[in-house]
Structures are given as C-alpha cells and as structure tokens.
Write an enzyme that holds these catalytic residues in place. Structure first.
Site, mmCIF file in Angstrom:
data_model
loop_
_atom_site.group_PDB
_atom_site.id
_atom_site.type_symbol
_atom_site.label_atom_id
_atom_site.label_comp_id
_atom_site.label_asym_id
_atom_site.label_seq_id
_atom_site.Cartn_x
_atom_site.Cartn_y
_atom_site.Cartn_z
ATOM 1 N N GLU A 45 0.858 -1.173 0.000
ATOM 2 C CA GLU A 45 0.000 0.000 0.000
ATOM 3 C C GLU A 45 0.898 1.229 0.000
ATOM 4 O O GLU A 45 1.803 1.343 0.829
ATOM 5 C CB GLU A 45 -0.930 0.052 1.221
ATOM 6 N N GLU A 70 5.172 4.680 3.448
ATOM 7 C CA GLU A 70 4.640 5.950 3.964
ATOM 8 C C GLU A 70 5.827 6.873 4.260
ATOM 9 O O GLU A 70 6.779 6.464 4.909
ATOM 10 C CB GLU A 70 3.818 5.657 5.235
ATOM 11 N N ASP A 119 -2.909 11.823 -2.017
ATOM 12 C CA ASP A 119 -3.002 13.289 -2.051
ATOM 13 C C ASP A 119 -3.408 13.736 -3.454
ATOM 14 O O ASP A 119 -2.774 13.344 -4.430
ATOM 15 C CB ASP A 119 -1.640 13.905 -1.690
ATOM 16 N N LYS A 123 -3.605 21.395 -8.031
ATOM 17 C CA LYS A 123 -3.069 22.363 -9.000
ATOM 18 C C LYS A 123 -2.411 21.631 -10.171
ATOM 19 O O LYS A 123 -1.647 20.689 -9.970
ATOM 20 C CB LYS A 123 -2.036 23.270 -8.326
ATOM 21 N N ASP A 155 -12.022 9.677 -2.853
ATOM 22 C CA ASP A 155 -13.296 10.402 -2.931
ATOM 23 C C ASP A 155 -13.136 11.623 -3.838
ATOM 24 O O ASP A 155 -14.075 12.379 -4.013
ATOM 25 C CB ASP A 155 -13.754 10.875 -1.541
ATOM 26 N N THR A 192 -10.577 2.619 4.835
ATOM 27 C CA THR A 192 -9.404 3.375 5.287
ATOM 28 C C THR A 192 -9.879 4.499 6.208
ATOM 29 O O THR A 192 -11.074 4.780 6.290
ATOM 30 C CB THR A 192 -8.634 3.977 4.090
ATOM 31 N N GLU A 193 -8.921 5.182 6.864
ATOM 32 C CA GLU A 193 -9.307 6.308 7.736
ATOM 33 C C GLU A 193 -10.014 7.398 6.938
ATOM 34 O O GLU A 193 -11.050 7.917 7.344
ATOM 35 C CB GLU A 193 -8.075 6.968 8.367
ATOM 36 N N TYR A 194 -9.425 7.755 5.792
ATOM 37 C CA TYR A 194 -10.005 8.819 4.976
ATOM 38 C C TYR A 194 -11.355 8.405 4.404
ATOM 39 O O TYR A 194 -12.261 9.213 4.279
ATOM 40 C CB TYR A 194 -9.043 9.208 3.848
HETATM 41 N N1 SAH Z 1 -4.319 5.786 2.815
HETATM 42 C C1 SAH Z 1 -4.705 6.523 3.998
HETATM 43 C C2 SAH Z 1 -4.035 7.907 4.070
HETATM 44 C C3 SAH Z 1 -4.312 8.822 2.911
HETATM 45 S S1 SAH Z 1 -3.467 10.396 3.037
HETATM 46 C C4 SAH Z 1 -6.218 6.607 4.048
HETATM 47 O O1 SAH Z 1 -6.872 6.328 3.056
HETATM 48 O O2 SAH Z 1 -6.747 6.957 5.107
HETATM 49 C C5 SAH Z 1 -2.121 10.127 1.915
HETATM 50 C C6 SAH Z 1 -0.890 9.557 2.605
HETATM 51 O O3 SAH Z 1 0.091 9.307 1.599
HETATM 52 C C7 SAH Z 1 -0.234 10.530 3.592
HETATM 53 O O4 SAH Z 1 -0.061 9.863 4.836
HETATM 54 C C8 SAH Z 1 1.099 10.879 2.942
HETATM 55 O O5 SAH Z 1 2.134 11.097 3.885
HETATM 56 C C9 SAH Z 1 1.366 9.662 2.075
HETATM 57 N N2 SAH Z 1 2.216 9.918 0.887
HETATM 58 C C10 SAH Z 1 2.099 10.953 0.031
HETATM 59 N N3 SAH Z 1 3.013 10.880 -0.952
HETATM 60 C C11 SAH Z 1 3.735 9.744 -0.716
HETATM 61 C C12 SAH Z 1 4.831 9.126 -1.379
HETATM 62 N N4 SAH Z 1 5.371 9.658 -2.489
HETATM 63 N N5 SAH Z 1 5.328 7.986 -0.868
HETATM 64 C C13 SAH Z 1 4.787 7.441 0.251
HETATM 65 N N6 SAH Z 1 3.753 7.988 0.926
HETATM 66 C C14 SAH Z 1 3.224 9.117 0.456
#
Ligand code: SAH
Length: 213
Positions: A45, A70, A119, A123, A155, A192-194
């Site tokens: 993941e 992460e 994320d 932009k 989402d 997931t949390e989000y």
């Molecule tokens: N998957 C979780 C968190 C989503 S937030 C959920 O669904 O609840 C996105 C997460 O990705 C953040 O914790 C951020 O630190 C991580 N992240 C962003 N870019 C990343 C990268 N290039 N490599 C590893 N993790 C990354």
C-alpha cells in the site's frame, strides 16, 4: 496528512524498528521479500497513513503479506506498533518515498498494489506529484508481476478522472470502475481512515482496478 512534531516518537521507535518498520536500507530485502514472509504473495500500500486499511487487510488475509510505504514517520509508526502488539507476522512498514520503489523491489516481485485516498495535488502544475501520474505508473508496472494489479480508491473525482486517463494512456486495463463504491461494497476490502471520514461527510467513494500492461 499534516502533523505536528511528535516528541515521543524517538523513544517509541526502537521497539518496532528493523522488525516492523524500516527507516533506512529499504533495499535490504530487494528480491527476497517473499522469503521474509514464508513465500506469501506480496501486497503493497502506497501512502498508508495511520494504517487502518493495511492492518485490517493483514488480519483479514493472513495468507498474504502486506508492506506499507509511507513518507511520514509520525503516521507510519502506528501500523508498525499494531503489528507488534497483535503479533501480525505478515505486515511491515517502509518509511520512504514511493518515487524510490524500484530501489527496494525487484521487477515482478509484487502481486497487488493499493492506492487509497492519495493526495490529490489539485493544481495542474503539481500533476507530476500525483501517485497516479504516468511516471509513477511506470514504476508500479516494473515491480508488479505479470497479471498484477493496482486497486485504487479515492473520494476526489478530479483525481479519479485524471487517473483513469493516465492508466489508459499507459495501456493499463481497467475494470470494476465505480463512482459509488459503497452502493455495492467489495467483499474482502477494508475501509481506510479517509474513507470513513469522507464518506461520513457524504462524499461518494470512487474505486477501480487496473491490470498491468
Ligand atoms: N491511505 C490513507 C491515508 C491517505 S493520506 C487513508 O486512506 O486513510 C495520503 C498519505 O500518503 C499521507 O499519509 C502521505 O504522507 C502519504 N504519501 C504521500 N506521498 C507519498 C509518497 N510519495 N510515498 C509514500 N507515501 C506518500
């Protein structure tokens, strides 16, 4: 996910470091990950956050191995802690940037890759940072085995539509494309949390499966 500095992390880390979480030499098991997990198939993941998904999946699917990638140690610690406390032998965390995946995994080493609520980088000038930007898809294609897949949930409809275009442009075969996952939930999946947070607000969750070209 923005975080304040967590002063306790330096004290807590040694209890899980190099057993449940790796902070350096992330290439230490390149090509040998499956030996680490008694031959179990490997699921990654990317961007695990605090790990509700990956820890839930590790419990639900003991026959598979799960590795969370992460960047932020302040959140990557939590799933590692849970793996230790609950004796999960099929879960490890890598604290690093997914841009380096090919340094840590051999071609074809991974069976399934999960992207959950990545994320959105809304932009246009930041499009290359999106985890479904084509350069990332190339990395994923390299480490996934033949027939391997990405399972993606978000989402954010704009990110979802952008991702569909990127997958198609790079020759991935899409299936199970939905703009409302919760209308027909997938068996064997974990929230997931989000996902919990945003669906509670009323945002529909989009999901797709993409097969490696
Ligand atoms: N998957 C979780 C968190 C989503 S937030 C959920 O669904 O609840 C996105 C997460 O990705 C953040 O914790 C951020 O630190 C991580 N992240 C962003 N870019 C990343 C990268 N290039 N490599 C590893 N993790 C990354």
């Amino acid at each position: 996910m923005r975080l304040r500095k967590k002063p306790w992390i330096d004290d807590a880390l040694p209890e899980v470091r190099d057993q449940y979480i790796y902070l350096d030499r992330l290439d230490r098991f390149k090509g040998h990950w499956r030996d680490q997990f008694q031959g179990r198939e490997l699921c990654l993941e990317i961007g695990s956050g605090k790990g509700a998904f990956i820890t839930g999946m590790a419990v639900l699917h003991p026959e598979k191995a799960f590795i969370g990638v992460e960047t932020q140690i302040g959140v990557a610690y939590y799933p590692a802690r849970k793996a230790k406390d609950e004796g999960l032998t099929n879960l490890r965390m890598l604290c690093g940037d997914a841009a380096c995946l090919e340094d840590w995994f051999e071609p074809g080493e991974v069976r399934t890759l999960y992207l959950n609520f990545s994320d959105p980088w809304p932009k246009k000038r930041h499009a290359k940072r999106r985890l479904t930007y084509r350069d990332f898809l190339k990395r994923y294609a390299l480490i996934l085995k033949e027939g391997g897949e990405i399972r993606f949930k978000t989402d954010n409809k704009d990110l979802f539509d952008f991702s569909i275009e990127e997958f198609k442009a790079m020759g991935w075969e899409l299936s199970h494309v939905t703009y409302d996952l919760h209308a027909a939930p997938v068996a064997g999946d974990v929230e997931t949390e989000y996902e919990e947070k945003f669906s509670r607000k009323g945002n529909p969750v989009c999901r797709l499966v993409a097969r490696r070209p």
